[in-house]
Design an enzyme around this catalytic site. Structure first.
Site, mmCIF file in Angstrom:
data_model
loop_
_atom_site.group_PDB
_atom_site.id
_atom_site.type_symbol
_atom_site.label_atom_id
_atom_site.label_comp_id
_atom_site.label_asym_id
_atom_site.label_seq_id
_atom_site.Cartn_x
_atom_site.Cartn_y
_atom_site.Cartn_z
ATOM 1 N N HIS A 268 34.425 0.108 -46.208
ATOM 2 C CA HIS A 268 33.421 1.576 -45.229
ATOM 3 C C HIS A 268 33.708 2.590 -44.501
ATOM 4 C CE1 HIS A 268 28.924 2.811 -46.540
ATOM 5 N NE2 HIS A 268 29.382 3.573 -45.253
ATOM 6 N N GLU A 269 34.276 2.320 -43.356
ATOM 7 C CA GLU A 269 34.300 3.616 -42.445
ATOM 8 C C GLU A 269 35.238 3.803 -42.745
ATOM 9 O OE1 GLU A 269 31.813 4.476 -40.839
ATOM 10 O OE2 GLU A 269 30.904 2.743 -41.113
ATOM 11 N N HIS A 272 34.940 6.896 -45.294
ATOM 12 C CA HIS A 272 34.813 8.033 -44.237
ATOM 13 C C HIS A 272 35.906 8.646 -43.687
ATOM 14 C CE1 HIS A 272 30.376 7.706 -45.009
ATOM 15 N NE2 HIS A 272 30.109 6.562 -44.123
ATOM 16 N N GLU A 298 28.850 9.997 -48.177
ATOM 17 C CA GLU A 298 28.922 8.362 -48.045
ATOM 18 C C GLU A 298 29.243 8.130 -49.451
ATOM 19 O OE1 GLU A 298 27.791 6.835 -45.561
ATOM 20 O OE2 GLU A 298 27.198 4.505 -46.648
HETATM 21 ZN ZN ZN Z 1 28.751 5.509 -43.779
#
Ligand code: ZN
Length: 504
Positions: A268-269, A272, A298
């Site tokens: 997830h990170e 980003h 996101e």
């Molecule tokens: Zn996030």
């Protein structure tokens, strides 16, 4: 060089200088969340407050206002020109910033730092009461901030939301959330009644932390996060911070007996991070070198975490290496059982570890509560009770501890109010972007099976990252996908995937 070219260059120089100073606070904030000794919190709060005040002073320099007036009178560029986007967003930020007194900016920064430290302790001790005085202070400050910025009708919340999702309103969010919620609630209940229950105990066997770190890094690297321009550290609440060109920091947290937390958290990170690393370096400090909005940000992290990371194709590629690294946990587990375990859907307490289906319900709960905190309908002292009641209403279970309830997220302690809805927007945008990418690239799952993540990453670089803030989020999704924001593609993807998994 004509006068407005000169004015434009002067504006860009000023914006870049402010962004550079702002990025120094980002380094201190990252350090505060990762390595700062507890005794250093007070001093760090003062450092950050000083920097926040300096950034604010630069961002509100009247010379920026003069340059903007001159440029707005002399510039007639189309919507899609980088110059116009930089001028438009500089105006937006200048107007917001000049409405806030420096005292308030410094106070918000100082209280945010101290309140986050109080939150870490309160969460550890499961004591909502220890955090309450900080929450009260923070809500007062945020209400003061909203009234300084100004808003329509009685929607103080919108003034705060605008910081994260420029141009969005709570009404717009509600319009997207209501049909999404209805579809999700019926999908969750169909899954619950399906009688299918994957064996999730295999995910809480022993997964040595060092191996988890190694595996997470190799997956983040494979999908395209560049570790020559970033790193991965440990923090209580995982985040990604892009300091500027060539330096993007990811954080995660490990639990030896819970595989998905760190692994999907890192993916997830890294999603980003790939966005941050994909921004145009030469535009650093201006709108064209910044992410569109948190909702779009996101969409990137959730795409890599869920649409890629929780797909069958991803584990066709990664399951053998996983078995090799974690023989004790996985040697006797077949890939299909593992795939079903990581896609298990059931009501749980922790948002960041929630499955794709229930996740958005966690967001809607927070959206409703924070709107009431800002409007004054809900007193901070009643937050825990309100949270627990709403949790039962949404999920049918009640958290037994504050850490599993209203103290689980860092956001409110950090003054990030109006931030939560961007997560659910991100899920909707992710589904829309993924469909558009598939139209152009063909069957993405075939690429993923072969470990070929570059075409998707490059498609995102080109269609989203390099565009910076050329468009606002609602326009970007139209330009990229040909359609406005919609809950339809997300629901379709979830139904396709989970109908098969749960024999619906
Ligand atoms: Zn996030």
């Amino acid at each position: 060089m004509n006068a407005s070219t000169k004015a434009y260059e002067e504006l860009v120089t000023r914006l870049k200088r402010t962004a550079l100073l702002g990025s120094c606070s980002a380094v201190l904030e990252w350090d505060e969340q990762t390595y700062l000794p507890r005794e250093g919190a007070e001093h760090r709060a003062n450092q950050l407050a000083l920097l926040a005040g300096m950034v604010h002073e630069q961002a509100t320099n009247p010379e920026i206002g003069n340059l903007l007036v001159e440029l707005e009178a002399n510039t007639s560029l189309g919507e899609a020109s980088p110059e116009m986007a930089n001028i438009r967003e500089a105006r937006h930020e200048y107007d917001r910033a000049t409405k806030l007194p420096r005292r308030l900016v410094e106070e918000l920064s100082r209280v945010a730092t101290l309140s986050q430290h109080a939150w870490v302790q309160a969460r550890k001790n499961n004591q909502f009461q220890d955090f309450l005085p900080w929450l009260e202070q923070m809500i007062d400050l945020k209400r003061e901030q909203a009234s300084a910025i100004g808003y329509q009708g009685n929607h103080a919340y919108d003034a705060l939301l605008d910081e994260y999702e420029p141009g969005a309103t709570s009404e717009m969010i509600e319009q997207a959330f209501i049909p999404l919620r209805n579809e999700l609630v019926s999908l969750v209940s169909a899954i619950k009644n399906s009688g299918v229950t994957p064996d999730i105990s295999l995910l809480t066997r022993k997964y040595p932390v060092e191996k988890q770190r190694e595996f997470s890094i190799s997956a983040a690297e494979a999908i395209g996060f560049d570790f020559a321009a970033g790193r991965l550290d440990i923090a209580a609440h995982p985040f990604c911070s892009g300091f500027g060109p060539g330096d993007c920091r990811l954080t995660t947290r490990y639990d030896e007996h819970h595989f998905p937390g760190a692994f999907f958290g890192t993916l997830h990170e890294a999603g980003h991070g790939i966005y941050e690393q994909g921004l145009c370096k030469e535009h650093f400090g201006t709108a064209m070198g910044s992410s569109t909005s948190l909702g779009i940000h996101e969409s990137q992290s959730r795409m890599w975490e869920n649409l890629v990371g929780r797909s069958r194709a991803f584990w066709d590629h990664f399951y053998q290496p996983a078995q090799k690294l974690f023989p004790e946990a996985l040697a006797s587990v077949n890939q299909e059982d593992f795939y079903r375990a990581i896609n298990d859907v059931r009501p749980t307490f922790i948002r960041v570890e929630a499955d794709e289906v229930t996740y958005n319900l966690h967001i809607m709960l927070r959206f409703e509560l924070e709107k009431s905190l800002i409007s004054g309908d809900l007193k901070p002292a009643d937050l825990e009770t309100a949270w627990n009641e709403k949790f039962v209403e949404y999920f049918g279970i009640a958290p037994e501890t504050s850490a599993n309830g209203c103290l689980q997220d860092v956001h409110w302690s950090a003054g990030l109010i109006g931030y939560f809805p961007t997560y659910a927007l991100g899920n909707m945008y992710a589904a829309q972007f993924f469909n558009a990418a598939e139209k152009e690239l063909g069957d993405i799952s075939k690429l993923i099976t072969n470990g070929d993540f570059a075409p998707l990453k490059e498609w995102l670089n080109q269609n989203i990252h390099r565009r910076g803030k050329l468009y606002r989020a609602n326009r970007l999704v139209e330009v990229v996908t040909g359609e406005a924001l919609s809950h339809g593609p997300l629901i379709d993807q979830l139904q396709n995937k989970y109908h098969e998994l749960y024999n619906l």
